[in-house]
Design an enzyme around this catalytic site. Structure first.
Site, mmCIF file in Angstrom:
data_model
loop_
_atom_site.group_PDB
_atom_site.id
_atom_site.type_symbol
_atom_site.label_atom_id
_atom_site.label_comp_id
_atom_site.label_asym_id
_atom_site.label_seq_id
_atom_site.Cartn_x
_atom_site.Cartn_y
_atom_site.Cartn_z
ATOM 1 N N GLU A 333 27.004 22.286 -24.701
ATOM 2 C CA GLU A 333 26.794 22.908 -26.006
ATOM 3 C C GLU A 333 28.131 23.068 -26.730
ATOM 4 O O GLU A 333 29.070 23.645 -26.181
ATOM 5 C CB GLU A 333 26.179 24.301 -25.860
ATOM 6 N N CYS A 334 28.231 22.578 -27.952
ATOM 7 C CA CYS A 334 29.338 22.835 -28.867
ATOM 8 C C CYS A 334 30.697 22.501 -28.243
ATOM 9 O O CYS A 334 31.089 21.343 -28.196
ATOM 10 C CB CYS A 334 29.285 24.281 -29.357
#
Length: 459
Positions: A333-334
């Site tokens: 994620e991210c």
């Protein structure tokens, strides 16, 4: 329900009014009183919850009504209250600020009504006297159905100043003023481009917060606050269908956890643990050996601040590539996406080689590339969703990722019924999936079944 259960929402008139600082002081104070305190935060923010956790020692929970259906969120809240005497819930932005112009959609006010919790309104006492009553009255009249049970005044210069403000509010608004917060040195929270510096990066000096709590005990009527926060009932909630209790049996999940990667919702970890998974932690920054595992999770964080050290840890990069090549189910994620890319250009313009699992390049910018809630619909089978399934989450990043492969999700931001922005995102390579989207697994627990099934292929 026993009368010993308490909860309240600390709301503000807007962002920057001191909610987080006062929340931390109250958490420290409640802990000092020997209460089992459950900190919570309205919305998706990781940074405030990190500070909550660091100060009171109990994992703070996010209450996010965009990502989570009402029944699911209520069930999560009720479960946490079984182990707490009081929930201290920090609001988001201003009391009625939500997603769009509807004050009952993703706002602090809406959450307070959903959970049946009273609101304690924090107002700024700087450079004002009787006019503060007009501010409080406006918040009262905007939604008369909301229980604004008390007021706390922040940034008060003196006891004389406070008495003037208290008399005005109680005279014209008929709501009790529970006290004030004076200015204090040593309790300001450090900030940077994405908001607060993470509690993980700072050495938490508990003494200033204990001193702050001692001051609040003198300037706030805590007994009155506890009386106002007594709950008659907990909200009604129900869990969605969860993965089987042995769905993860025999599998090991390695979670990246260090100064560069530390944005994880505790509820997500709990849901994973309930499947019987063995969860171990490792550091992409400091470790040279990847744990023996069938699943890897690289969460968000600040890899751009540690790009040089991440790039120098060649052994870890090699082990990640080898894990990917043998089919380990990797989710990022991210910040995790940035790490799995080919390279990362930091804010100084220096370019660093990364894992090169997701072909593409990250570059730091000077302003938010995308910000806020969005929906992502899978266009093909991915690690978390099958084609057509929609995930709800949020993006918050200054970097931009230029991919060298097609995206596998159609993303869009819809506000007040209008699509404001649409883009492609999320990339799947083999058994590895990465995107900028932060998600809460409880919204669609099937995500975990997909991930676990992919991991079993490596056994």
């Amino acid at each position: 329900m026993a009368a010993s259960f308490h909860a309240f929402v600390l709301a503000g008139t807007g962002s920057g009014c001191g909610k987080t600082t006062v929340t931390l002081g109250l958490l420290s104070l409640m802990k000092k009183r020997g209460l089992r305190v459950q900190p919570c935060k309205v919305g998706p923010d990781y940074l405030d919850t990190g500070w909550h956790t660091a100060v009171c020692g109990t994992a703070s929970r996010n209450l996010d009504s965009f990502m989570l259906p009402t029944s699911t969120l209520n069930a999560l809240f009720c479960e946490q209250m079984q182990h707490a005497d009081i929930a201290v819930i920090e609001g988001v932005m201003g009391l009625y600020d939500g997603y769009g112009t509807d004050p009952d959609y993703c706002s602090t006010a809406a959450m307070a009504k959903q959970l049946g919790c009273p609101v304690i309104l924090l107002v700024d006492g700087k450079a004002v006297s009787t006019s503060i009553a007009a501010t409080v009255m406006g918040f009262q009249h905007f939604d008369p159905s909301l229980n604004i049970a008390g007021v706390i005044v922040n940034r008060v210069n003196s006891e004389t100043h406070y008495q003037l403000l208290k008399v005005a509010i109680e005279r014209y608004c008929s709501v009790p003023v529970l006290g004030y917060v004076p200015r204090m040195e040593g309790v300001a929270l450090p900030e940077r481009h994405l908001g607060l510096v993470t509690a993980r990066e700072s050495v938490i000096n508990q003494q200033p917060w204990q001193d702050f709590a001692a001051t609040l005990e003198q300037t706030l009527d805590i007994d009155a606050l506890l009386n106002l926060s007594m709950l008659d009932n907990l909200p009604v909630g129900e869990w969605p269908a969860l993965p089987a209790a042995d769905a993860g049996a025999g599998l090991t999940l390695a979670v990246a956890d260090d100064e560069a990667f530390n944005f994880y919702y505790p509820d997500n970890m709990t849901l994973l643990a309930r499947t019987g998974l063995n969860i171990v932690r490792f550091s992409p920054l400091h470790d040279t050996c990847l744990p023996d595992c069938q699943m890897i999770w690289l969460g968000g964080g600040y890899p751009e601040l540690h790009a040089a050290a991440l790039a120098r840890n060649v052994t870890m990069l090699e082990q990640l590539r080898a894990a990917h090549q043998r089919g380990v189910a990797i989710y990022a994620e991210c910040g995790g996406l940035m790490y799995l890319g080919s390279s990362l250009e930091d804010s100084n313009g220096d370019r660093w080689l990364m894992a090169d699992i997701i072909p593409g390049h990250s570059k730091m910018g000077k302003r938010l590339t995308r910000f806020g809630y969005c929906e992502a619909q899978a266009t093909q089978q991915t690690l978390l969703a099958t084609a057509g399934e929609v995930l709800r989450g949020h993006e918050f990043h200054y970097s931009d990722f230029t991919p060298e492969i097609p995206a596998v999700m159609n993303c869009r931001k819809v506000r007040d019924g209008k699509t404001l922005q649409a883009w492609s995102g999320g990339w799947q390579v083999g058994n590895t999936f990465a995107s900028y989207l932060h998600v809460h697994f409880a919204q669609r627990p099937e995500m975990l079944n997909h991930w676990l099934a992919a991991a079993r292929n490596t056994l």
